[in-house]
Design a protein around this motif. Structure first.
Motif, mmCIF file in Angstrom:
data_model
loop_
_atom_site.group_PDB
_atom_site.id
_atom_site.type_symbol
_atom_site.label_atom_id
_atom_site.label_comp_id
_atom_site.label_asym_id
_atom_site.label_seq_id
_atom_site.Cartn_x
_atom_site.Cartn_y
_atom_site.Cartn_z
ATOM 1 N N HIS A 275 -1.612 6.833 -6.314
ATOM 2 C CA HIS A 275 -2.099 7.249 -5.572
ATOM 3 C C HIS A 275 -1.792 6.676 -4.418
ATOM 4 O O HIS A 275 -2.539 7.445 -3.392
ATOM 5 N N GLY A 276 -1.217 5.676 -3.508
ATOM 6 C CA GLY A 276 -0.822 5.531 -2.809
ATOM 7 C C GLY A 276 0.596 6.446 -1.984
ATOM 8 O O GLY A 276 -0.352 6.907 -0.365
ATOM 9 N N GLY A 277 1.428 7.116 -2.397
ATOM 10 C CA GLY A 277 2.183 8.149 -2.336
ATOM 11 C C GLY A 277 0.334 9.152 -1.871
ATOM 12 O O GLY A 277 1.016 10.019 -0.830
ATOM 13 N N ARG A 278 0.140 9.649 -2.526
ATOM 14 C CA ARG A 278 -0.569 10.587 -2.326
ATOM 15 C C ARG A 278 -2.050 10.092 -1.170
ATOM 16 O O ARG A 278 -1.989 11.342 -0.179
ATOM 17 N N MET A 279 -2.229 9.376 -1.339
ATOM 18 C CA MET A 279 -3.399 8.818 0.207
ATOM 19 C C MET A 279 -2.396 9.388 1.141
ATOM 20 O O MET A 279 -3.323 9.759 2.333
ATOM 21 N N GLN A 280 -1.700 8.054 1.717
ATOM 22 C CA GLN A 280 -0.470 8.459 2.569
ATOM 23 C C GLN A 280 -0.030 10.183 3.251
ATOM 24 O O GLN A 280 0.149 10.412 4.227
ATOM 25 N N TYR A 281 0.202 11.098 2.256
ATOM 26 C CA TYR A 281 1.090 12.136 2.603
ATOM 27 C C TYR A 281 -0.087 12.926 2.238
ATOM 28 O O TYR A 281 -0.201 14.215 3.401
ATOM 29 N N GLY A 282 -0.671 12.993 2.611
ATOM 30 C CA GLY A 282 -2.551 13.753 1.678
ATOM 31 C C GLY A 282 -2.870 13.539 3.059
ATOM 32 O O GLY A 282 -3.318 14.153 3.980
ATOM 33 N N LEU A 283 -2.670 12.025 3.850
ATOM 34 C CA LEU A 283 -3.233 12.024 5.045
ATOM 35 C C LEU A 283 -2.359 13.002 6.067
ATOM 36 O O LEU A 283 -3.058 13.793 7.374
ATOM 37 N N PHE A 284 -1.552 12.910 5.963
ATOM 38 C CA PHE A 284 0.043 12.947 6.853
ATOM 39 C C PHE A 284 -0.473 14.545 6.735
ATOM 40 O O PHE A 284 -0.160 15.200 8.200
#
Length: 480
Positions: A275-284
């Motif tokens: 989830h941490g990666g999805r949040m950071q990358y998804g919003l980017f």
């Protein structure tokens, strides 16, 4: 800054003054790493920033009450914000020291004397008889001083404890527990005294934090200041729909910052991000222009190549993607993460790929990663030196320069989406690399401080609001 301000000010002015000083300190940090302190280039750039932000740039030589008031109040506000941890205290202390050094050295000799008296640092100047008696010793022990210069320069008798740095560097004559310091070196004594007092003041301020933390008006504001990003709001997508999914692989190599390149590679290899990666990358990805429909297609295609089937994706992941685009829940348009948020919050654990590689990676693993990306050894050494000095964003700037073959990127990096935007401008010929190097200000690596974030525009309350709202969004991304 011997006495704290006692007047009443509004919360709006409180925040405005603090943000302006934070901008100034970020500039000071950048200049301290990019240029030799005391050179004409360094001084010119710092004076320009002081003028722009309306801070006094020649202390005691100006009679501008508003500028001095702003300087006084903003210093004490940031003391409150930056006393909350050892790293924050260290960073604040270093930048304030550099600002004080610049201002003190800009004073004339008469104003220096006036300042010493004001700060109760009236060191005893030795008489001519004693100076003549010690002339040979002073000449031999003081670098750059012959007998003629000794006679022309005033010398001060200073306790050895106050002159430790000069003593260690063998730059002063020592006798009977006293250092005989020439006036041109008195700034070292004054700076040491200032460092000691400010360090103690920060420790005392930290003790008073419990009473401040009970104030629901101040505490959130102080927390935002110490983790502050005050640049452009990248939730406003100017390139929406202009990037195709087929371009992302190529863009990740050419124009993604290392943190996002790392996430993209991990996603392609494992077909999943926690989830941490999805949040950071998804919003980017949202910030660089992916539409909601593109985002859903991108994540679904990748996840179903792994262990997630289409039905599970639609039930477990699609909602959270729509939520991040403001189409579900409170319908909030979420903001891509800034460098400071990535560096300071939610550090990655085993199996995670989010975070800042310069902050969270082991130096040896970081070196291997940079080698695999064909970064030259000399460049890797420069990056690792910056990482060692905790200049994580400056390390990322150096990575930008090395991957884009420019000497100086001409801007301060404080957001992954800013990295992407500037990379695309450069690669498309939309901007020329800014050359600012000369003989008096060559690039140098120094180990000064904590993270560097130089704000580039007027702050908006939406950034702070979005940070708070992102905490709520995390609940929608908890499924691995």
């Amino acid at each position: 800054y011997l006495e704290p301000p006692t007047e009443s000010i509004s919360l709006v002015e409180f925040e405005s003054l603090a943000i302006d000083r934070l901008k100034l300190l970020k500039v000071i940090e950048n200049l301290g790493v990019s240029y030799v302190r005391g050179t004409e280039t360094y001084k010119t750039k710092l004076e320009a920033e002081l003028r722009k932000l309306k801070f006094p740039y020649r202390a005691l030589a100006e009679d501008d009450y508003e500028a001095r008031r702003k300087d006084h109040i903003s210093h004490f506000i940031l003391r409150l914000a930056y006393c909350q941890s050892e790293d924050l205290r260290r960073w604040f202390l270093q930048q304030e020291m550099d600002l004080f050094r610049y201002r003190f050295k800009e004073l004339s000799e008469s104003l220096m004397q006036k300042f010493l008296e004001h700060a109760n640092l009236s060191f005893e100047a030795i008489g001519e008889d004693l100076k003549n008696e010690l002339a040979n010793e002073l000449s031999v022990s003081t670098p750059g001083f012959n007998l003629t210069k000794v006679k022309e320069q005033a010398f001060y008798k200073v306790g050895l404890a106050d002159a430790v740095d000069l003593f260690r560097a063998r730059r002063v004559f020592i006798k009977d527990g006293f250092a005989y310091v020439p006036f041109k070196e008195i700034d070292v004594i004054v700076l040491n005294n200032y460092r000691t007092k400010l360090s103690k003041a920060l420790a005392l301020t930290a003790r008073s934090l419990p009473s401040i933390q009970s104030d629901e008006r101040l505490q959130p504001l102080l927390n935002r200041l110490s983790h502050s990003y005050v640049g452009p709001d990248y939730s406003i997508q100017k390139n929406t729909g202009k990037i195709s999914l087929e371009q992302i692989d190529a863009l990740s190599v050419k124009s993604f910052p290392l943190c996002m390149r790392q996430l993209h590679r991990a996603l392609r290899e494992s077909h999943h991000l926690r989830h941490g990666g999805r949040m950071q990358y998804g919003l980017f990805l949202k910030g660089i222009g992916l539409t909601l429909e593109q985002a859903l297609e991108f994540w679904k295609k990748e996840f179903i190549r792994g262990k997630v089937d289409a039905d599970k994706f639609d039930k477990g992941y699609a909602y959270s993607i729509r939520h991040s685009y403001g189409k579900e829940g409170r319908r909030t348009d979420y903001t891509p993460y800034s460098c400071m948020k990535i560096i300071m919050s939610n550090p990655p654990s085993q199996g995670d790929y989010h975070g800042c590689p310069f902050r969270h990676s082991d130096p040896e693993l970081l070196k291997q990663k940079l080698q695999s990306y064909k970064i030259p050894l000399s460049g890797i050494t420069q990056v690792l030196e910056l990482v060692k000095g905790m200049h994580y964003q400056l390390a990322c700037q150096k990575y930008f320069e090395l991957t884009h073959d420019v000497d100086d990127i001409g801007f301060s990096l404080n957001h992954p989406n800013q990295y992407f935007t500037e990379s695309q401008k450069l690669l498309s010929g939309g901007r020329e690399p800014k050359k600012e190097f000369n003989n008096s200000g060559n690039f140098q690596q120094k180990n000064n401080s904590q993270e560097s974030i130089k704000p580039s525009s007027t702050p908006t309350s939406s950034n702070a609001k979005a940070d708070t709202e992102l905490e709520g969004l995390e609940a929608y991304f908890t499924e691995d």
